[in-house]
Scaffold this motif. Sequence first.
Motif, PDB file in Angstrom:
ATOM      1  N   ASN A  98      40.545  39.823  43.610  1.00 39.87           N
ATOM      2  CA  ASN A  98      40.534  38.544  42.905  1.00 39.87           C
ATOM      3  C   ASN A  98      40.448  37.367  43.867  1.00 39.87           C
ATOM      4  O   ASN A  98      39.813  36.354  43.569  1.00 39.87           O
ATOM      5  N   ILE A  99      41.086  37.482  45.049  1.00 41.66           N
ATOM      6  CA  ILE A  99      40.970  36.428  46.060  1.00 41.66           C
ATOM      7  C   ILE A  99      39.517  36.298  46.512  1.00 41.66           C
ATOM      8  O   ILE A  99      38.970  35.195  46.636  1.00 41.66           O
ATOM      9  N   SER A 100      38.871  37.437  46.772  1.00 40.91           N
ATOM     10  CA  SER A 100      37.459  37.436  47.172  1.00 40.91           C
ATOM     11  C   SER A 100      36.592  36.770  46.120  1.00 40.91           C
ATOM     12  O   SER A 100      35.732  35.940  46.433  1.00 40.91           O
ATOM     13  N   ASN A 101      36.824  37.135  44.862  1.00 40.81           N
ATOM     14  CA  ASN A 101      36.021  36.549  43.786  1.00 40.81           C
ATOM     15  C   ASN A 101      36.299  35.058  43.629  1.00 40.81           C
ATOM     16  O   ASN A 101      35.381  34.270  43.357  1.00 40.81           O
ATOM     17  N   ALA A 102      37.561  34.651  43.804  1.00 37.85           N
ATOM     18  CA  ALA A 102      37.899  33.230  43.713  1.00 37.85           C
ATOM     19  C   ALA A 102      37.165  32.444  44.799  1.00 37.85           C
ATOM     20  O   ALA A 102      36.598  31.376  44.544  1.00 37.85           O
ATOM     21  N   ILE A 435      38.665  29.397  38.815  1.00 34.77           N
ATOM     22  CA  ILE A 435      39.991  29.228  38.212  1.00 34.77           C
ATOM     23  C   ILE A 435      40.435  30.520  37.540  1.00 34.77           C
ATOM     24  O   ILE A 435      41.592  30.947  37.662  1.00 34.77           O
ATOM     25  N   SER A 436      39.505  31.166  36.854  1.00 30.01           N
ATOM     26  CA  SER A 436      39.833  32.407  36.144  1.00 30.01           C
ATOM     27  C   SER A 436      40.306  33.488  37.105  1.00 30.01           C
ATOM     28  O   SER A 436      41.347  34.115  36.888  1.00 30.01           O
ATOM     29  N   TYR A 437      39.543  33.712  38.181  1.00 28.42           N
ATOM     30  CA  TYR A 437      39.953  34.725  39.161  1.00 28.42           C
ATOM     31  C   TYR A 437      41.206  34.302  39.922  1.00 28.42           C
ATOM     32  O   TYR A 437      42.040  35.135  40.279  1.00 28.42           O
ATOM     33  N   GLY A 438      41.335  32.979  40.174  1.00 28.99           N
ATOM     34  CA  GLY A 438      42.542  32.496  40.832  1.00 28.99           C
ATOM     35  C   GLY A 438      43.780  32.755  39.993  1.00 28.99           C
ATOM     36  O   GLY A 438      44.822  33.163  40.508  1.00 28.99           O
ATOM     37  N   MET A 439      43.669  32.540  38.685  1.00 28.01           N
ATOM     38  CA  MET A 439      44.786  32.824  37.780  1.00 28.01           C
ATOM     39  C   MET A 439      45.183  34.286  37.826  1.00 28.01           C
ATOM     40  O   MET A 439      46.359  34.634  37.691  1.00 28.01           O
ATOM     41  N   ASN A 440      44.200  35.148  38.011  1.00 26.18           N
ATOM     42  CA  ASN A 440      44.455  36.584  37.941  1.00 26.18           C
ATOM     43  C   ASN A 440      44.744  37.229  39.294  1.00 26.18           C
ATOM     44  O   ASN A 440      44.784  38.455  39.389  1.00 26.18           O
TER      45      ASN A 440
END
Length: 506
Positions: A98-102, A435-440
């Motif tokens: 998720n960090i990578s995607n963010a 934001i979505s990936y950061g939330m997750n």
Amino acid sequence: MASFAAAPPNTHAGGDDEALRTHGTIPMNHTTVYADERVNMEEYKNSVPWWKRVYQDSFTQMMLLSMQSFCGPAMSDAIAGESFCLGGGGLASAQTNNISNAITYVMLALVCFFGGPLVNKLGVKWALVIGAISFPIQGSSYYCNSKFGNQWYIIFGGFVSGVGTGCWYVAESGTIMSLAPSGARGKYLAFWIVARNLGQLVGGAINLSKNHVKGVEAGVTPDTYIAFLIIECLALPFALLISPLERVVRSDGTRILVSEKIGTKQEFKLIKTTMTSSLIILSAVWAMWSFFYSGTWSTYLGIYFSVRARALSSLISPFFCIVGCFGLGFILDMKSLSQRQRARVGLFVVVILNLGVYIWSIIMQAKFNANDPGRIDWDDALYPSAFLPYFFVQTTGPLSQSYMYWLLSSFATDAQANVRNGAAFRCLEAVGQAISYGMNTQTEASPMIGFCVSFGLMALATAPMIMLTNKTPDRIPADVILEGQEAFDAKNPDEHEVVIGKMDQK
């Protein structure tokens, strides 16, 4: 090919001629050349080799662009964007993924913000080439992590992918909104969306074939990524085959008129103009929402489903999307309705379908919060009701994007404006995904938060979108301008011949 792209006569998504003067070597019909650079198709067939006509055809170029989408973004989605379908990107932790995607979407947002000037300077083709080069880098990061366990490369690959994919997305969005004849925009966009999902279909088949054994929880096998990498590398030759837009001939005999390049300072001034336009302001929340679901749904899949159940989901999810996107495409191309009416009908269809999916997903998550189901496998009784919301959101999400690109192109003035509008939309979309990936990144949190935020964003987006559809012109503004110019030329043939003579001298 021609029948697929068939459009009503005298319509095309071109631009204001005064801002879009281009002169090529294609034979022109001198009765309309000044107005809309319409190709004399009979003369064109007699003087241009068939292979070149096929290559320069707008549908051929759309197929080439769709093949890049198949090889590049679709494979990247299968590896990264849909990473939980693959067991968290090999052996990467869900948090690392998720960090990578963010990071990917933060960089993508930054590049897209400046994408108009960037792509208009580089040219569509070379922006696509930069993107095509970046796809295998991110894919290789997942292979290296799965093989050697170095998760830092996944984060680095996310950074590189964000930059390259940003270039690619801006060039892609401007191109797909410019290629189609006016009456075939819905079908062209559906073809592009379907190509994206066919890529996920192939990726899902590869994934399932290597991860179908029950009880396997360690993630995908390393050689799975080799197959994905090979396909990702094929995006580059397709990018190199893209023709300059000014040489493309649409099936209705019109060309894509491309304005002369302007200075960098002026390009940057136009960023502010684009970002503050009513078109972008009214669609901003929709843009942020349109792909917001991806982070939450990938987390949902990673928490509650086994590896082979996730592999199966990546295979079967695209099927309904193919049907749904062509269905929406035919609605948006209905000749019996005005453009504004089609915009309203399309918005109603997309919102109602998404509403049903979000209500279902929130109900399912409430049940899971009350009673943790553990890892759901495809032979469990709970699998159908738990998986179907994910299955349908993989259709309603792309429908939301397809509709928005159609709506943006309904305000078309020229190819460069399409690039700027597409860049603005992609920028806001990437902000939503970041934001979505950061939330997750905190995966112990319930996906319920993401579902509710997504639902809330859709609710906030609907009212401005209704206002935007009410602003939608009954016809593409460029068509009205062009027809007015045709009428002027008919009344003033002497002036028209002077213009033709100047063009011939050039």
